[in-house]
Write a protein that holds these residues in place. Sequence first.
Motif, PDB file in Angstrom:
ATOM      1  N   PRO A 187       3.411   1.603  -0.222  1.00 17.68           N
ATOM      2  CA  PRO A 187       4.875   1.476  -0.356  1.00 17.68           C
ATOM      3  C   PRO A 187       5.611   0.962   0.981  1.00 17.68           C
ATOM      4  O   PRO A 187       7.006   0.326   0.609  1.00 17.68           O
ATOM      5  N   SER A 188       5.360   1.010   2.300  1.00 21.32           N
ATOM      6  CA  SER A 188       5.868   0.468   3.257  1.00 21.32           C
ATOM      7  C   SER A 188       5.946  -1.116   3.172  1.00 21.32           C
ATOM      8  O   SER A 188       6.598  -1.674   3.970  1.00 21.32           O
ATOM      9  N   ARG A 189       5.264  -1.661   2.277  1.00 20.04           N
ATOM     10  CA  ARG A 189       5.357  -3.147   2.232  1.00 20.04           C
ATOM     11  C   ARG A 189       5.811  -3.612   0.672  1.00 20.04           C
ATOM     12  O   ARG A 189       5.385  -4.521   0.246  1.00 20.04           O
ATOM     13  N   THR A 190       6.710  -2.604   0.267  1.00 18.44           N
ATOM     14  CA  THR A 190       7.554  -2.995  -1.008  1.00 18.44           C
ATOM     15  C   THR A 190       8.979  -3.285  -0.656  1.00 18.44           C
ATOM     16  O   THR A 190       9.611  -2.579   0.309  1.00 18.44           O
ATOM     17  N   ALA A 191       9.569  -4.065  -1.826  1.00 20.48           N
ATOM     18  CA  ALA A 191      10.957  -4.062  -1.923  1.00 20.48           C
ATOM     19  C   ALA A 191      11.277  -3.916  -3.249  1.00 20.48           C
ATOM     20  O   ALA A 191      10.386  -4.092  -4.130  1.00 20.48           O
TER      21      ALA A 191
END
Length: 245
Positions: A187-191
């Motif tokens: 999730p920390s690599r999503t936008a």
Amino acid sequence: MYDLIISDIDGCLSPEDSSPLNIDKLNLVAEHNRLAFAQNDRPKLTLCTGRPIPFAEGLCRLLQNPSVPCVAENGVWLYDPSCNGYLMDPSITDKQLEMVHEAELFSLKTYRKDGVTLQPGKSASVTLYHPDPKVLQRLAPELQQQFDQHGFEFRVSLTLFYINCDLPQITKASGIDRLLEVTGIDPSRTAGIGDTSSDLAIAKRVKTFGCPSNAIDAVKQVADFVSEHEQIDGVLDFMQFLMDQ
């Protein structure tokens, strides 16, 4: 680098009304996706929408997404293009599906006189349409009250031309949770990008959230990036912002 962009459709990639899609601008998104899947050098884009799953599937294909699932019907469905899979949220019960059918009939009988119609293609939610947003704004509180009185457990929310009635445990956030679980994406690599109240659920699940200039104030207040441009131009602007990070 971000691995995934999760985009709403109505008010973002396309107008919410029946205006033609901007094929030239959608082609820019599709070319971005084609390169993302071929080269793994930019975030892939998938969809998270309240639209019925056939609409989401068609746009998913148009945008050259061959493998990342998209969220449809505000979290009811995942469409998996890698296997042409249609995955309903397993928490939805047979009793809830029966309730949805009863609520559809009730809504149509009660509000047909007001010119309201039902959006076809929904499986586990009810969506009412009227071309005049003022009519929907007047009816939405009454509809929630009527549902409560009849024991129909729905969360009622408004977009510009629709009243969405969703099961209490189903949101775009629950759909994104399933999407991230099946893909293993961090999730920390999503936008994500959205424009109306249902898209606040996207904002809660992604690292960076953006919105086009036509977004409602509540969405702009939580956004990390507010584009100066409307709809798909705002999406393209946000995509460039992410690429520049």
